[in-house]
Design a protein around this motif. Structure first.
Motif, PDB file in Angstrom:
ATOM      1  N   ILE A 140     -50.936  -7.131 -34.822  1.00 49.34           N
ATOM      2  CA  ILE A 140     -49.544  -6.986 -33.946  1.00 49.34           C
ATOM      3  C   ILE A 140     -49.774  -5.873 -32.974  1.00 49.34           C
ATOM      4  O   ILE A 140     -51.048  -4.887 -33.164  1.00 49.34           O
ATOM      5  CB  ILE A 140     -48.842  -6.630 -34.769  1.00 49.34           C
ATOM      6  CG1 ILE A 140     -48.891  -5.556 -35.529  1.00 49.34           C
ATOM      7  CG2 ILE A 140     -48.641  -8.487 -34.844  1.00 49.34           C
ATOM      8  CD1 ILE A 140     -47.529  -5.708 -36.226  1.00 49.34           C
TER       9      ILE A 140
ATOM     10  N   ILE B  28     -47.923  -1.921 -33.258  1.00 52.79           N
ATOM     11  CA  ILE B  28     -46.431  -1.439 -33.646  1.00 52.79           C
ATOM     12  C   ILE B  28     -45.860  -1.515 -32.127  1.00 52.79           C
ATOM     13  O   ILE B  28     -44.395  -0.671 -32.893  1.00 52.79           O
ATOM     14  CB  ILE B  28     -47.274  -0.111 -34.589  1.00 52.79           C
ATOM     15  CG1 ILE B  28     -46.974   0.499 -35.159  1.00 52.79           C
ATOM     16  CG2 ILE B  28     -48.159   0.270 -33.854  1.00 52.79           C
ATOM     17  CD1 ILE B  28     -45.773  -1.246 -36.362  1.00 52.79           C
TER      18      ILE B  28
ATOM     19  N   CYS C  35     -55.481  -3.282 -35.909  1.00 52.93           N
ATOM     20  CA  CYS C  35     -54.419  -3.813 -36.900  1.00 52.93           C
ATOM     21  C   CYS C  35     -54.969  -4.800 -37.723  1.00 52.93           C
ATOM     22  O   CYS C  35     -55.827  -6.072 -36.813  1.00 52.93           O
ATOM     23  CB  CYS C  35     -53.406  -3.929 -36.338  1.00 52.93           C
ATOM     24  SG  CYS C  35     -52.041  -4.954 -37.244  1.00 52.93           S
ATOM     25  N   PRO C  36     -54.373  -5.449 -38.706  1.00 57.87           N
ATOM     26  CA  PRO C  36     -55.505  -6.068 -39.956  1.00 57.87           C
ATOM     27  C   PRO C  36     -54.255  -7.603 -39.346  1.00 57.87           C
ATOM     28  O   PRO C  36     -54.899  -8.629 -40.036  1.00 57.87           O
ATOM     29  CB  PRO C  36     -55.749  -6.155 -41.200  1.00 57.87           C
ATOM     30  CG  PRO C  36     -54.539  -4.739 -41.341  1.00 57.87           C
ATOM     31  CD  PRO C  36     -54.467  -4.488 -40.004  1.00 57.87           C
ATOM     32  N   THR C  37     -53.423  -7.894 -38.997  1.00 55.38           N
ATOM     33  CA  THR C  37     -52.397  -8.601 -38.941  1.00 55.38           C
ATOM     34  C   THR C  37     -52.685  -8.770 -37.093  1.00 55.38           C
ATOM     35  O   THR C  37     -51.510  -9.630 -37.041  1.00 55.38           O
ATOM     36  CB  THR C  37     -51.271  -8.548 -39.391  1.00 55.38           C
ATOM     37  OG1 THR C  37     -50.290  -7.680 -38.844  1.00 55.38           O
ATOM     38  CG2 THR C  37     -51.050  -8.029 -40.676  1.00 55.38           C
TER      39      THR C  37
ATOM     40  N   CYS D 114     -46.367  -7.183 -39.366  1.00 49.19           N
ATOM     41  CA  CYS D 114     -46.180  -5.737 -40.013  1.00 49.19           C
ATOM     42  C   CYS D 114     -46.401  -5.628 -41.644  1.00 49.19           C
ATOM     43  O   CYS D 114     -45.515  -5.592 -42.331  1.00 49.19           O
ATOM     44  CB  CYS D 114     -45.753  -4.204 -39.403  1.00 49.19           C
ATOM     45  SG  CYS D 114     -46.837  -2.725 -40.203  1.00 49.19           S
ATOM     46  N   VAL D 115     -47.754  -4.745 -42.247  1.00 53.81           N
ATOM     47  CA  VAL D 115     -47.965  -4.988 -43.698  1.00 53.81           C
ATOM     48  C   VAL D 115     -47.837  -3.695 -44.287  1.00 53.81           C
ATOM     49  O   VAL D 115     -48.507  -3.296 -45.512  1.00 53.81           O
ATOM     50  CB  VAL D 115     -49.180  -5.978 -44.001  1.00 53.81           C
ATOM     51  CG1 VAL D 115     -48.464  -6.973 -44.126  1.00 53.81           C
ATOM     52  CG2 VAL D 115     -50.575  -5.466 -44.319  1.00 53.81           C
ATOM     53  N   ASN D 116     -47.313  -3.065 -43.352  1.00 56.79           N
ATOM     54  CA  ASN D 116     -47.370  -1.466 -43.371  1.00 56.79           C
ATOM     55  C   ASN D 116     -49.021  -0.860 -44.023  1.00 56.79           C
ATOM     56  O   ASN D 116     -48.793   0.297 -45.077  1.00 56.79           O
ATOM     57  CB  ASN D 116     -46.101  -0.735 -44.190  1.00 56.79           C
ATOM     58  CG  ASN D 116     -45.115  -0.843 -43.270  1.00 56.79           C
ATOM     59  OD1 ASN D 116     -44.191   0.211 -44.194  1.00 56.79           O
ATOM     60  ND2 ASN D 116     -44.671  -1.631 -42.641  1.00 56.79           N
ATOM     61  N   CYS D 117     -49.511  -1.044 -43.585  1.00 53.11           N
ATOM     62  CA  CYS D 117     -51.177  -0.974 -44.203  1.00 53.11           C
ATOM     63  C   CYS D 117     -51.782   0.020 -43.931  1.00 53.11           C
ATOM     64  O   CYS D 117     -52.358   1.320 -43.907  1.00 53.11           O
ATOM     65  CB  CYS D 117     -52.451  -1.673 -43.576  1.00 53.11           C
ATOM     66  SG  CYS D 117     -52.520  -1.859 -41.649  1.00 53.11           S
ATOM     67  N   THR D 118     -50.582   1.292 -42.672  1.00 53.48           N
ATOM     68  CA  THR D 118     -50.921   2.844 -41.977  1.00 53.48           C
ATOM     69  C   THR D 118     -52.665   2.335 -41.222  1.00 53.48           C
ATOM     70  O   THR D 118     -53.184   4.029 -41.239  1.00 53.48           O
ATOM     71  CB  THR D 118     -51.071   3.849 -43.448  1.00 53.48           C
ATOM     72  OG1 THR D 118     -52.391   3.554 -44.079  1.00 53.48           O
ATOM     73  CG2 THR D 118     -50.506   3.927 -44.342  1.00 53.48           C
ATOM     74  N   ALA D 119     -53.443   1.861 -40.787  1.00 53.20           N
ATOM     75  CA  ALA D 119     -54.107   2.021 -40.023  1.00 53.20           C
ATOM     76  C   ALA D 119     -54.158   2.955 -39.118  1.00 53.20           C
ATOM     77  O   ALA D 119     -54.582   2.911 -38.363  1.00 53.20           O
ATOM     78  CB  ALA D 119     -55.532   0.710 -40.399  1.00 53.20           C
ATOM     79  N   CYS D 120     -53.296   2.188 -38.369  1.00 52.29           N
ATOM     80  CA  CYS D 120     -52.436   2.576 -36.890  1.00 52.29           C
ATOM     81  C   CYS D 120     -52.716   3.740 -36.889  1.00 52.29           C
ATOM     82  O   CYS D 120     -52.709   4.647 -36.219  1.00 52.29           O
ATOM     83  CB  CYS D 120     -51.951   0.911 -36.954  1.00 52.29           C
ATOM     84  SG  CYS D 120     -50.805   1.124 -37.345  1.00 52.29           S
TER      85      CYS D 120
ATOM     86  N   VAL E 144     -43.790   2.174 -41.553  1.00 53.57           N
ATOM     87  CA  VAL E 144     -44.888   2.262 -40.133  1.00 53.57           C
ATOM     88  C   VAL E 144     -44.114   2.495 -38.751  1.00 53.57           C
ATOM     89  O   VAL E 144     -44.252   1.202 -38.122  1.00 53.57           O
ATOM     90  CB  VAL E 144     -46.100   2.001 -40.495  1.00 53.57           C
ATOM     91  CG1 VAL E 144     -47.787   2.284 -39.679  1.00 53.57           C
ATOM     92  CG2 VAL E 144     -46.747   2.304 -41.814  1.00 53.57           C
TER      93      VAL E 144
HETATM   94  S1  SF4 Z   1     -49.308  -0.606 -40.430  1.00 54.90           S
HETATM   95 FE1  SF4 Z   1     -50.791  -2.006 -40.383  1.00 54.90          FE
HETATM   96  S2  SF4 Z   1     -50.115  -3.837 -40.208  1.00 54.90           S
HETATM   97 FE2  SF4 Z   1     -48.894  -2.568 -39.227  1.00 54.90          FE
HETATM   98  S3  SF4 Z   1     -49.087  -2.551 -37.541  1.00 54.90           S
HETATM   99 FE3  SF4 Z   1     -50.305  -0.765 -38.461  1.00 54.90          FE
HETATM  100  S4  SF4 Z   1     -51.987  -1.443 -38.750  1.00 54.90           S
HETATM  101 FE4  SF4 Z   1     -50.773  -3.720 -38.501  1.00 54.90          FE
END
Ligand code: SF4
Ligand code: SF4
Length: 472
Positions: free
Chosen positions: A284, A286, A280-282, A294-300, A240
């Protein structure tokens, strides 16, 4: 990657404040295409995770990791301590697969498959959004006094979290001790299985602590896989990623102004709305590039796409892409490193498949008793052995006996001459073999012993027979 002006983010992590105290994150509720996909994937994986210990293949639990008894079932294949080498190889194949996957697809595992992310982001946090509302409401609730509303909301949330943690602990236990044992214990009642109840309470407490308090710290601080990203990822790994070329352009990111023709100003497509940070759940940003957190959660990705759509710019400012794809416009390539890992993976899978097919369902081990030589019995020489018969099948062996082949002699078990070995069980004991010394051609004769269940030969084992050195 081009050096971004402010590198201060590298000195801290998003979940710790300047005084070193825990900073709780209240991520905005994600929504969008990827979040919907992730929800469906999570339902599917949660069903598999919960069902796995209760599914039986040929009578074997589909997945079981009984560490205490050193018995493991993987995809319905039972592994005994004697099969440990296969289990280790299985684990190595798993690790190489994850490495290969990471080299190509970055942390896709963390965002889509990891149970920690699935439980935290798609179970616990969704309950939190349901009870406490979205980011703004959660922040307000956390700051407000402990009034009736706050007690009710927090109390209800923690109660539900405790129930789910207890349910997860039960499933975890089913993987550890086997679902049959767990169901039996539930039927017997907790008073007859105090130690299991204590273990269950500890697991529940650990899961509760993780999902109520520790949360994303698992991924940032504790997870070894997360720490490995630095060595596994390179410029060709898909992650991501923020398209900094497009987002910054010559003039850098800037707030959106409806009145101006943005394309002619040289300003980047990023309108600096910080929604990608809020979601972002962590915790940060991006836009600072690929980061350990970054856990690559795709929310961003989802969040930025909504913003881009609303200001009439193309979607995909944050997307799945490699650094080379963004910076040099290079399409994805299957690199030499990826080819190397793939080759190793194929070889290991080949070896593993071979070992699985060659693996016997019955194992008979016959070993001379350590420290014992031989004994004269008239014209005969006698050796003493220990034997072990392991039944890996799901049928009981009711009439096991041994036969010496290729040489005349007598074989006597200490005690009953015919054994029983229950399914998934083991029987062991001591036996004597006597052979006339005129039949022996050396001081160490190799013996072949066949193991029968009734009339059916189930295994052939070998051992050695010692006698005096009168053959030299
Ligand atoms: S992919 Fe998820 S964890 Fe990584 S920057 Fe985006 S929101 Fe944050
Ligand atoms: S959501 Fe998109 S536009 Fe907004 S700050 Fe993040 S990258 Fe820039």
């Amino acid at each position: 990657m081009s050096k971004l002006p402010n590198e201060a983010f590298r000195d801290t992590i998003g979940t710790i404040d300047e005084e070193g105290k825990r900073k709780f994150i209240f991520p905005k509720k994600p929504s969008g295409k990827f979040y919907d996909y992730r929800k469906w994937v999570s339902y599917f994986l949660l069903i598999i995770l919960v069902a796995n210990p209760f599914i039986k293949v040929n009578g074997n639990q589909f997945m079981m990791f009984n560490i205490l008894e050193r018995r493991f079932n993987i995809f319905g294949f039972p592994f005994w301590p004697q099969d440990f080498y296969i289990f280790v190889l299985f684990m190595i194949v798993g690790v190489v697969f994850v490495i290969l996957f990471t080299v190509i697809f970055g942390r896709i595992f963390c965002g889509w498959i990891c149970p920690q992310t699935i439980f935290l982001e798609l179970v616990f946090r969704r309950i939190e959004y349901w009870i406490e509302g979205d980011r703004g409401a959660q922040i307000r609730l956390s700051k407000q006094e402990w009034n009736e509303d706050k007690i009710k909301k927090k109390g209800f949330k923690w109660f539900l979290f405790l129930l789910i943690s207890f349910a997860i602990a039960n499933v975890f236990l089913a993987y550890l001790i086997g679902s049959d044992a767990l169901i039996q214990m539930i039927e017997d009642g907790p008073e007859t299985h105090t130690s299991t109840l204590i273990a269950l309470s500890i697991f529940t407490g650990v899961f509760y602590f993780i999902f109520v308090w520790f949360r994303e710290q698992v991924c940032i601080i504790a997870c070894p896989y997360g720490r490995l990203q630095g060595v596994l990822l390179d410029n060709k790994s898909i992650n991501v990623a923020y398209d900094f070329v497009r987002g910054e352009k010559e003039e850098g990111r800037a707030k959106f102004n409806k009145q101006e023709d943005r394309a002619s100003t040289g300003k980047g497509d990023c309108i600096d709305c910080k929604q990608c940070v809020n979601v972002c759940p962590t915790g940060i940003d991006i836009r600072n590039g690929t980061q350990l957190e970054c856990v690559n959660c795709t929310a961003c990705i989802d969040e930025c796409d909504v913003i881009m759509e609303s200001v009439g710019l193309p979607k995909g400012l944050i997307r799945y892409a490699s650094e080379d794809e963004i910076e040099k416009k290079e399409p994805f390539k299957f690199t030499a490193r990826m080819k190397g890992y793939s080759a190793i993976l194929l070889i290991l899978v080949g070896i593993l498949t071979g070992l699985l097919f060659l693996r016997t369902e019955v194992e008979a081990v016959i070993l001379r008793l350590p420290g014992q030589l031989f004994e004269h019995k008239g014209d005969n020489i006698s050796n003493i052995y220990t034997y072990k018969v392991i039944n890996k099948t799901n049928n009981d062996f009711k009439d096991i006996h041994f036969e010496l082949v290729g040489i005349k002699g007598t074989l006597k078990l200490v005690g009953n001459q015919h054994l029983k070995v229950v399914k998934q069980g083991m029987s062991s004991g001591t036996m004597f073999i006597e052979i006339n010394q005129n039949l022996l051609e050396s001081d160490k004769t190799k013996l072949k012993i066949e193991v029968y269940d009734g009339n059916k030969k189930i295994e052939t084992s070998t051992t050695s027979f010692l006698s005096p050195r009168s053959f030299d």
